[in-house]
Design a protein around this motif. Structure first.
Motif, mmCIF file in Angstrom:
data_model
loop_
_atom_site.group_PDB
_atom_site.id
_atom_site.type_symbol
_atom_site.label_atom_id
_atom_site.label_comp_id
_atom_site.label_asym_id
_atom_site.label_seq_id
_atom_site.Cartn_x
_atom_site.Cartn_y
_atom_site.Cartn_z
ATOM 1 N N ARG A 1 8.031 5.860 -8.469
ATOM 2 C CA ARG A 1 8.100 8.021 -8.603
ATOM 3 C C ARG A 1 9.179 8.686 -8.450
ATOM 4 O O ARG A 1 9.719 9.684 -9.234
ATOM 5 N N TRP A 2 9.415 8.449 -7.443
ATOM 6 C CA TRP A 2 10.950 9.123 -6.942
ATOM 7 C C TRP A 2 11.887 9.053 -8.041
ATOM 8 O O TRP A 2 12.313 9.634 -8.426
ATOM 9 N N GLN A 3 12.658 7.813 -7.869
ATOM 10 C CA GLN A 3 13.415 7.765 -8.878
ATOM 11 C C GLN A 3 12.872 8.486 -11.006
ATOM 12 O O GLN A 3 14.227 8.351 -11.283
ATOM 13 N N ILE B 1 17.586 3.260 -5.927
ATOM 14 C CA ILE B 1 17.356 3.357 -4.860
ATOM 15 C C ILE B 1 16.538 1.928 -4.665
ATOM 16 O O ILE B 1 16.115 1.251 -6.268
ATOM 17 N N GLU B 2 16.941 1.174 -3.516
ATOM 18 C CA GLU B 2 16.266 -0.780 -3.607
ATOM 19 C C GLU B 2 15.402 -0.739 -2.137
ATOM 20 O O GLU B 2 16.771 -0.177 -1.521
ATOM 21 N N ALA C 1 9.286 -3.940 3.396
ATOM 22 C CA ALA C 1 10.209 -3.783 3.832
ATOM 23 C C ALA C 1 11.154 -3.057 5.018
ATOM 24 O O ALA C 1 10.824 -2.335 5.309
ATOM 25 N N ARG C 2 12.103 -3.727 5.393
ATOM 26 C CA ARG C 2 13.115 -3.158 6.106
ATOM 27 C C ARG C 2 14.230 -2.080 6.554
ATOM 28 O O ARG C 2 14.605 -1.235 6.843
ATOM 29 N N GLU C 3 13.836 -1.963 4.941
ATOM 30 C CA GLU C 3 15.437 -0.856 4.180
ATOM 31 C C GLU C 3 15.127 -0.458 3.104
ATOM 32 O O GLU C 3 14.665 -1.176 1.858
ATOM 33 N N ILE C 4 15.723 0.933 2.927
ATOM 34 C CA ILE C 4 15.546 2.021 1.557
ATOM 35 C C ILE C 4 17.314 1.701 1.655
ATOM 36 O O ILE C 4 18.189 2.466 2.692
ATOM 37 N N ARG C 5 17.449 1.711 0.424
ATOM 38 C CA ARG C 5 19.380 1.095 0.266
ATOM 39 C C ARG C 5 18.908 2.678 -0.916
ATOM 40 O O ARG C 5 18.435 2.858 -2.093
ATOM 41 N N ILE C 6 19.573 3.708 -0.904
ATOM 42 C CA ILE C 6 19.985 4.860 -1.594
ATOM 43 C C ILE C 6 20.755 5.613 -2.510
ATOM 44 O O ILE C 6 22.110 5.869 -1.319
#
Length: 262
Positions: free
Chosen positions: A145-147, A155-156, A166-171
């Motif tokens: 939704r944010w994308q 965002i990944e 998930a351990r990480e959000i890469r933006i």
């Protein structure tokens, strides 16, 4: 054979050294005002303004490095000249010049992103648009939704463990930077699970570094510090509240439109 007596006349190589210093001084003097003017340059988008800033920032940095190298190369000649003046100053006239530090102070504000240099862009109070995610599925839905609402970001989710957490959000903010948000999943006091951003690191688009290191650019170091301030505030709120609310959306909101001088 007796050595030739020392001469006070500069050699051609010494003149060339001094000429090189003058050239690098002129380059640095031109690059710094150009960098300052980049914050008011007309541009069609934030990405274009960021591109202009990066280009002029690199030129300013390279010109200062070149000036330092030139000064180091000519330092023995300057020492010799100063010793000659001290020994016999007759006929030497030194013109005094007014030193103006306003431009330098302004540049310091910009490069360190102080409040004075960034007061033109104030962050609004955060208001959540979506329900706080409490499951891996809800985190994924929030990201999608944010994308959709913010086409300037990509965002990944990374480091997905068993159970989908998930351990990480890469933006990645197009034309500006990328950021790593490390996630921590824990049991909520009221039952179920809750996910919190615990650490943020921001970098320039061309930087390829471990997220445990800091960016080489002061701008992204400052954005990292500001993002961590958002994280700390949200964690303190959760500690004082009976219900722990995820801070993922708040951090995404900050990184999508971070405070920059342009």
């Amino acid at each position: 054979m007796a050595a030739d007596p020392p001469t006070s006349e500069p050699t051609s190589s010494q003149v060339a050294q001094l000429t090189a210093v003058l050239a690098t001084v002129d380059r640095a003097r031109a690059s710094l005002p150009s960098l300052l003017r980049s914050f008011g340059v007309p541009a069609s988008s934030p990405a274009e303004r960021a591109s202009v800033y990066r280009e002029r920032s690199n030129e300013a940095w390279n010109s200062i490095k070149a000036l330092r190298a030139s000064l180091e190369a000519v330092q023995p000649l300057l020492d010799k000249t100063a010793a000659s003046e001290n020994a016999d100053a007759v006929g030497i006239v030194v013109r005094e010049r007014e030193v103006r530090g306003v431009g330098l102070e302004r540049l310091k504000d910009v490069m360190h992103n102080s409040d004075k240099g960034r007061k033109g862009k104030q962050k609004k109070e955060f208001v959540a648009k979506f329900n706080a995610p409490a499951t891996p599925v809800e985190v994924d839905e929030l990201v999608q939704r944010w994308q959709t609402d913010h086409p300037n970001v990509r965002i990944e989710l990374r480091g997905v463990k068993e159970g989908g957490e998930a351990r990480e959000i890469r933006i990645t903010v197009k034309g500006l930077m990328w950021a790593s948000c490390m996630l921590h999943w824990t049991d909520a006091r009221t039952g179920g699970r809750v996910v919190m951003v615990e650490r943020v690191a921001c970098f320039g688009l061309k930087e390829d570094k471990s997220t445990y290191l800091q960016s080489q650019y002061g701008l992204f170091q400052t954005i990292t510090n500001d993002a961590m301030h958002v994280v700390y505030k949200s964690l303190r709120r959760s500690e004082r509240s009976e219900t722990v609310v995820s801070n993922v959306e708040e951090v995404l909101a900050f990184l999508t439109d971070p405070p920059t001088p342009f």
